[in-house]
Design a protein around this motif. Structure first.
Motif, PDB file in Angstrom:
ATOM      1  N   CYS A   1      -2.276  -1.327  -3.731  1.00  0.00           N
ATOM      2  CA  CYS A   1      -2.822  -0.673  -2.541  1.00  0.00           C
ATOM      3  C   CYS A   1      -3.758  -1.623  -1.793  1.00  0.00           C
ATOM      4  O   CYS A   1      -3.632  -1.818  -0.581  1.00  0.00           O
ATOM      5  CB  CYS A   1      -3.554   0.596  -2.979  1.00  0.00           C
ATOM      6  SG  CYS A   1      -4.108   1.671  -1.648  1.00  0.00           S
ATOM      7  N   LEU A   2      -4.667  -2.237  -2.539  1.00  0.00           N
ATOM      8  CA  LEU A   2      -5.623  -3.171  -1.927  1.00  0.00           C
ATOM      9  C   LEU A   2      -4.942  -4.446  -1.451  1.00  0.00           C
ATOM     10  O   LEU A   2      -5.317  -4.991  -0.403  1.00  0.00           O
ATOM     11  CB  LEU A   2      -6.734  -3.503  -2.928  1.00  0.00           C
ATOM     12  CG  LEU A   2      -7.684  -2.352  -3.248  1.00  0.00           C
ATOM     13  CD1 LEU A   2      -8.539  -2.684  -4.464  1.00  0.00           C
ATOM     14  CD2 LEU A   2      -8.538  -2.002  -2.041  1.00  0.00           C
TER      15      LEU A   2
ATOM     16  N   CYS B   1      -7.855   3.544  -1.618  1.00  0.00           N
ATOM     17  CA  CYS B   1      -7.260   2.805  -2.742  1.00  0.00           C
ATOM     18  C   CYS B   1      -8.082   2.974  -4.012  1.00  0.00           C
ATOM     19  O   CYS B   1      -7.529   3.148  -5.108  1.00  0.00           O
ATOM     20  CB  CYS B   1      -7.115   1.322  -2.397  1.00  0.00           C
ATOM     21  SG  CYS B   1      -5.889   0.980  -1.110  1.00  0.00           S
TER      22      CYS B   1
ATOM     23  N   ARG C   1      -3.775   0.689  -7.703  1.00  0.00           N
ATOM     24  CA  ARG C   1      -4.949   0.305  -6.912  1.00  0.00           C
ATOM     25  C   ARG C   1      -4.836  -1.144  -6.449  1.00  0.00           C
ATOM     26  O   ARG C   1      -5.101  -1.469  -5.291  1.00  0.00           O
ATOM     27  CB  ARG C   1      -6.237   0.515  -7.718  1.00  0.00           C
ATOM     28  CG  ARG C   1      -7.497   0.245  -6.908  1.00  0.00           C
ATOM     29  CD  ARG C   1      -8.775   0.367  -7.738  1.00  0.00           C
ATOM     30  NE  ARG C   1      -8.808  -0.695  -8.735  1.00  0.00           N
ATOM     31  CZ  ARG C   1      -8.692  -0.519 -10.046  1.00  0.00           C
ATOM     32  NH1 ARG C   1      -8.557   0.686 -10.553  1.00  0.00           N
ATOM     33  NH2 ARG C   1      -8.735  -1.544 -10.875  1.00  0.00           N
TER      34      ARG C   1
ATOM     35  N   HIS D   1      -9.883   1.096   2.001  1.00  0.00           N
ATOM     36  CA  HIS D   1     -10.411   0.595   0.728  1.00  0.00           C
ATOM     37  C   HIS D   1     -10.871   1.758  -0.155  1.00  0.00           C
ATOM     38  O   HIS D   1     -10.567   1.803  -1.346  1.00  0.00           O
ATOM     39  CB  HIS D   1     -11.569  -0.392   0.951  1.00  0.00           C
ATOM     40  CG  HIS D   1     -11.127  -1.738   1.374  1.00  0.00           C
ATOM     41  ND1 HIS D   1     -10.986  -2.085   2.701  1.00  0.00           N
ATOM     42  CD2 HIS D   1     -10.770  -2.829   0.660  1.00  0.00           C
ATOM     43  CE1 HIS D   1     -10.560  -3.329   2.778  1.00  0.00           C
ATOM     44  NE2 HIS D   1     -10.411  -3.811   1.558  1.00  0.00           N
TER      45      HIS D   1
ATOM     46  N   THR E   1       0.844  -1.198   0.000  1.00  0.00           N
ATOM     47  CA  THR E   1       0.000   0.000   0.000  1.00  0.00           C
ATOM     48  C   THR E   1       0.877   1.245   0.000  1.00  0.00           C
ATOM     49  O   THR E   1       0.645   2.189  -0.761  1.00  0.00           O
ATOM     50  CB  THR E   1      -0.939  -0.006   1.224  1.00  0.00           C
ATOM     51  OG1 THR E   1      -1.722  -1.200   1.195  1.00  0.00           O
ATOM     52  CG2 THR E   1      -1.836   1.215   1.251  1.00  0.00           C
TER      53      THR E   1
END
Length: 161
Positions: A151-152, A123, A148, A120, A89
């Motif tokens: 990140c997730l 992201c 993304r 969430h 992340t």
């Protein structure tokens, strides 16, 4: 070497290696200054701060600029995020800051959501940042999808037992 392989290698070495893989892949390497899609003088791996048209730098100089610019991006993420971030992340957000700048990150809904505990939602905000000069750029769509996903992935890693 493909991006997935670069990320897999980077994952064992932490956020800096992951971000380096993502940034170098999407920015590409160009040792001679050029104008980016919105007309900004750019060189090496997307470096803009000291780039000037007509300039050519060595691979070593470009690597130094990449490391310094990524260091600045990580500092911005670390100073502005009020929560602990897992390495993937943190890497995704550093790649994002590297591309859009600290000011845009500081003013973003993404950062507000992050600091409100909606990781969430933060992201997913990455997907909105696909325009440059008012135009939707396919390269940014692809880059933001990768950011993304990373990140997730970091959030999901934190939730695994």
């Amino acid at each position: 070497m493909g991006l997935k392989r670069r990320i897999a290698i980077g994952a064992t070495a932490g956020a800096l290696s992951i971000a380096t893989a993502v940034v170098s892949y999407y920015e590409g390497y160009e040792p001679t200054a050029y104008r980016d899609p919105v007309g900004i003088a750019t060189i090496c791996y997307g470096h803009t701060a000291t780039a000037r048209m007509g300039q050519t730098l060595s691979q070593a100089e470009c690597t130094e600029l990449l490391q310094a610019d990524l260091g600045n991006a990580f500092n911005a993420v670390d100073q502005r995020a009020q929560i602990a971030l897992p390495p993937p992340t943190r890497a995704a957000l550093a790649s994002f800051v590297y591309n859009v700048g600290e000011g845009a990150f500081a003013r973003s809904t993404l950062l507000r959501k992050l600091n409100a505990g909606d990781m969430h939602g933060a992201c997913h905000e990455l997907s909105r940042w696909v325009y440059a000069g008012g135009k939707r750029l396919n390269g940014l769509v692809t880059r933001r999808a990768t950011e993304r996903e990373l990140c997730l992935e970091g959030i999901e890693e934190e939730l695994r037992p």
